[in-house]
Design an enzyme around this catalytic site. Structure first.
Site, PDB file in Angstrom:
ATOM      1  N   ASP A 151       0.829  -1.159   0.072  1.00  0.00           N
ATOM      2  CA  ASP A 151      -0.005  -0.056  -0.151  1.00  0.00           C
ATOM      3  C   ASP A 151       0.846   1.293  -0.048  1.00  0.00           C
ATOM      4  OD1 ASP A 151      -2.430   1.497  -0.090  1.00  0.00           O
ATOM      5  OD2 ASP A 151      -2.818   1.018   1.975  1.00  0.00           O
ATOM      6  N   GLY A 152       0.261   2.257  -0.558  1.00  0.00           N
ATOM      7  CA  GLY A 152       1.032   3.455  -0.715  1.00  0.00           C
ATOM      8  C   GLY A 152       1.649   4.102  -1.779  1.00  0.00           C
ATOM      9  N   HIS A 178       2.504   3.292  -9.028  1.00  0.00           N
ATOM     10  CA  HIS A 178       2.429   1.790  -9.324  1.00  0.00           C
ATOM     11  C   HIS A 178       3.749   1.311 -10.208  1.00  0.00           C
ATOM     12  CE1 HIS A 178      -1.416   2.323  -7.746  1.00  0.00           C
ATOM     13  NE2 HIS A 178      -1.882   3.152  -8.672  1.00  0.00           N
ATOM     14  N   ARG A 199     -11.947   2.270  -8.893  1.00  0.00           N
ATOM     15  CA  ARG A 199     -11.017   3.277  -9.271  1.00  0.00           C
ATOM     16  C   ARG A 199     -11.405   3.890 -10.464  1.00  0.00           C
ATOM     17  NH1 ARG A 199      -5.273   2.555  -6.088  1.00  0.00           N
ATOM     18  NH2 ARG A 199      -6.241   1.768  -4.171  1.00  0.00           N
ATOM     19  N   LEU A 209      11.057 -20.510  -4.057  1.00  0.00           N
ATOM     20  CA  LEU A 209      10.029 -19.742  -3.513  1.00  0.00           C
ATOM     21  C   LEU A 209       8.586 -19.857  -4.173  1.00  0.00           C
ATOM     22  CD1 LEU A 209       9.503 -16.998  -2.020  1.00  0.00           C
ATOM     23  CD2 LEU A 209      10.577 -15.800  -3.801  1.00  0.00           C
ATOM     24  N   ARG A 223       1.599  -4.946   5.977  1.00  0.00           N
ATOM     25  CA  ARG A 223       0.767  -3.755   5.425  1.00  0.00           C
ATOM     26  C   ARG A 223       1.798  -2.586   5.429  1.00  0.00           C
ATOM     27  NH1 ARG A 223      -5.224  -2.317   4.271  1.00  0.00           N
ATOM     28  NH2 ARG A 223      -5.016  -0.748   2.838  1.00  0.00           N
ATOM     29  N   ARG A 235      -5.481  -2.147   8.212  1.00  0.00           N
ATOM     30  CA  ARG A 235      -6.781  -2.877   7.901  1.00  0.00           C
ATOM     31  C   ARG A 235      -6.493  -4.188   7.192  1.00  0.00           C
ATOM     32  NH1 ARG A 235      -7.817   2.332   6.016  1.00  0.00           N
ATOM     33  NH2 ARG A 235      -6.983   2.172   4.140  1.00  0.00           N
ATOM     34  N   SER A 247      -8.467  -4.910   4.637  1.00  0.00           N
ATOM     35  CA  SER A 247      -9.088  -4.914   3.494  1.00  0.00           C
ATOM     36  C   SER A 247      -9.250  -5.978   2.654  1.00  0.00           C
ATOM     37  CB  SER A 247      -7.889  -3.837   2.706  1.00  0.00           C
ATOM     38  OG  SER A 247      -7.755  -2.751   3.081  1.00  0.00           O
TER      39      SER A 247
HETATM   40  C1  FPP Z   1      -1.986   0.324  -3.192  1.00  0.00           C
HETATM   41  O1  FPP Z   1      -1.619   1.492  -3.161  1.00  0.00           O
HETATM   42  C2  FPP Z   1      -1.490  -0.485  -4.275  1.00  0.00           C
HETATM   43  C3  FPP Z   1      -2.233  -1.155  -5.138  1.00  0.00           C
HETATM   44  C4  FPP Z   1      -3.603  -0.971  -5.547  1.00  0.00           C
HETATM   45  C5  FPP Z   1      -1.288  -1.818  -6.438  1.00  0.00           C
HETATM   46  C6  FPP Z   1      -0.433  -2.726  -5.886  1.00  0.00           C
HETATM   47  C7  FPP Z   1       0.476  -3.148  -6.929  1.00  0.00           C
HETATM   48  C8  FPP Z   1       1.867  -3.108  -7.051  1.00  0.00           C
HETATM   49  C9  FPP Z   1       2.659  -2.529  -5.973  1.00  0.00           C
HETATM   50  C10 FPP Z   1       2.685  -3.695  -8.143  1.00  0.00           C
HETATM   51  C11 FPP Z   1       2.811  -4.928  -8.565  1.00  0.00           C
HETATM   52  C12 FPP Z   1       1.454  -5.640  -8.863  1.00  0.00           C
HETATM   53  C13 FPP Z   1       1.292  -6.602  -9.682  1.00  0.00           C
HETATM   54  C14 FPP Z   1       0.038  -7.065 -10.035  1.00  0.00           C
HETATM   55  C15 FPP Z   1       2.476  -7.608  -9.996  1.00  0.00           C
HETATM   56  P1  FPP Z   1      -2.454   2.613  -3.481  1.00  0.00           P
HETATM   57  O2  FPP Z   1      -2.811   3.055  -4.798  1.00  0.00           O
HETATM   58  O3  FPP Z   1      -3.678   2.528  -2.779  1.00  0.00           O
HETATM   59  O4  FPP Z   1      -1.902   3.771  -2.766  1.00  0.00           O
HETATM   60  P2  FPP Z   1      -2.405   5.088  -1.875  1.00  0.00           P
HETATM   61  O5  FPP Z   1      -3.227   4.306  -0.575  1.00  0.00           O
HETATM   62  O6  FPP Z   1      -1.210   5.860  -1.413  1.00  0.00           O
HETATM   63  O7  FPP Z   1      -3.297   5.964  -2.596  1.00  0.00           O
END
Ligand code: FPP
Length: 253
Positions: free
Chosen positions: A29-30, A46, A80, A140, A197, A203, A205
């Site tokens: 997250d983040g 991302h 989203r 792994l 997390r 959370r 989630s």
């Molecule tokens: C949450 O951050 C993150 C996601 C919804 C996407 C997670 C995906 C990756 C880290 C890349 C790898 C993924 C795959 C499928 C190989 P957020 O966008 O909710 O961040 P925020 O809470 O700061 O808005």
């Protein structure tokens, strides 16, 4: 091999450490906040998140963690904006497409869990190729939750149980926790030892609600794109200091 692998062995005067985790799960997250702090679009975060995943999988291999599960795209992420959904769906192609040869070589078995219904044929192709090409790997086990929601996974497993009971393959009295778990997407994987997390949120989630029954929860403030080997080691050290009781009594020192 990493330069330093200190999983917290230096515990002068502290309780002995528990064993290393077998199964580490991560809610990554983040990404959005990380990008915003840099004045960039969320999709930039991302992409940086994919790099963090790459680093983390490599570190997990070096640290000999046998099972790693990450939350890549949730059933709720469809809410989203359209552009961001498209970018999130693309991440699987970016990660698996670019890294598959290396994952095969590094002994990583890739599994994608979540609902397949509703995914585009090209994404399904990527999933099938990744799973097929890594099926014989065992160093792994990397599980990517994609179009995943725990309640949806549980509902699909309940449907399988109902079908098996209706067709006589399963007697009602044989519906045990184990029989149920064997119908989840995670069949064959051990339950989570630790669920990390990032980004300060506390959370679950809708992630691995069944499999996290006895997971130790580790919440860290690091935003996912900044996550690295050191952050993984710190999370594991935190886990190993926990006294896991599974409903029993405190461990004898
Ligand atoms: C949450 O951050 C993150 C996601 C919804 C996407 C997670 C995906 C990756 C880290 C890349 C790898 C993924 C795959 C499928 C190989 P957020 O966008 O909710 O961040 P925020 O809470 O700061 O808005």
């Amino acid at each position: 091999m990493p330069d330093t692998v200190d999983l917290g062995q230096s515990t002068m005067g502290q309780a002995p450490l528990g064993p290393a985790p077998r199964h580490v799960a991560i809610i990554m997250d983040g990404n959005g906040r990380w990008a915003k702090m840099r004045g960039k679009p969320r999709t930039f975060g991302h992409s940086a998140g994919v790099e963090a995943l790459r680093r983390t999988v490599e570190a997990a291999g070096d640290l000999e963690i046998p099972y790693v599960t990450v939350f890549g795209f949730s059933t709720e992420n469809w809410r989203r904006p359209k552009d961001e959904v498209a970018a999130l769906l693309e991440l699987l192609r970016v990660y698996v497409g670019r890294d598959l040869d290396r994952l095969v070589r590094d002994g990583v078995r890739v599994r994608i869990i979540g609902a397949r219904a509703g995914l585009a044929p090209d994404i399904l192709g990527i999933i099938e190729r990744a799973e097929m090409r890594t099926a014989h790997n065992a160093r792994l086990h990397l599980t990517i939750a994609f179009n995943y929601g725990a309640q949806d996974e549980i509902a699909r497993a309940v449907r399988r149980v109902a079908e098996d009971v209706a067709t006589g393959r399963l007697a009602p009295e044989a519906v045990t926790a184990e029989a149920f778990a064997s119908r989840l997407d995670t069949a064959g994987l051990p339950n989570l030892d630790v669920l990390v997390r990032t980004s300060g949120e506390r959370r679950l989630s809708n992630f691995m609600l069944w499999q996290a029954a006895y997971a130790e929860l580790v919440f860290v403030d690091t935003l996912w794109p900044d996550f690295d080997r050191g952050a993984l080691e710190a999370a594991i050290a935190d886990f190993r200091r926990r006294d896991r009781r599974y409903g029993g009594v405190a461990r004898v020192e």
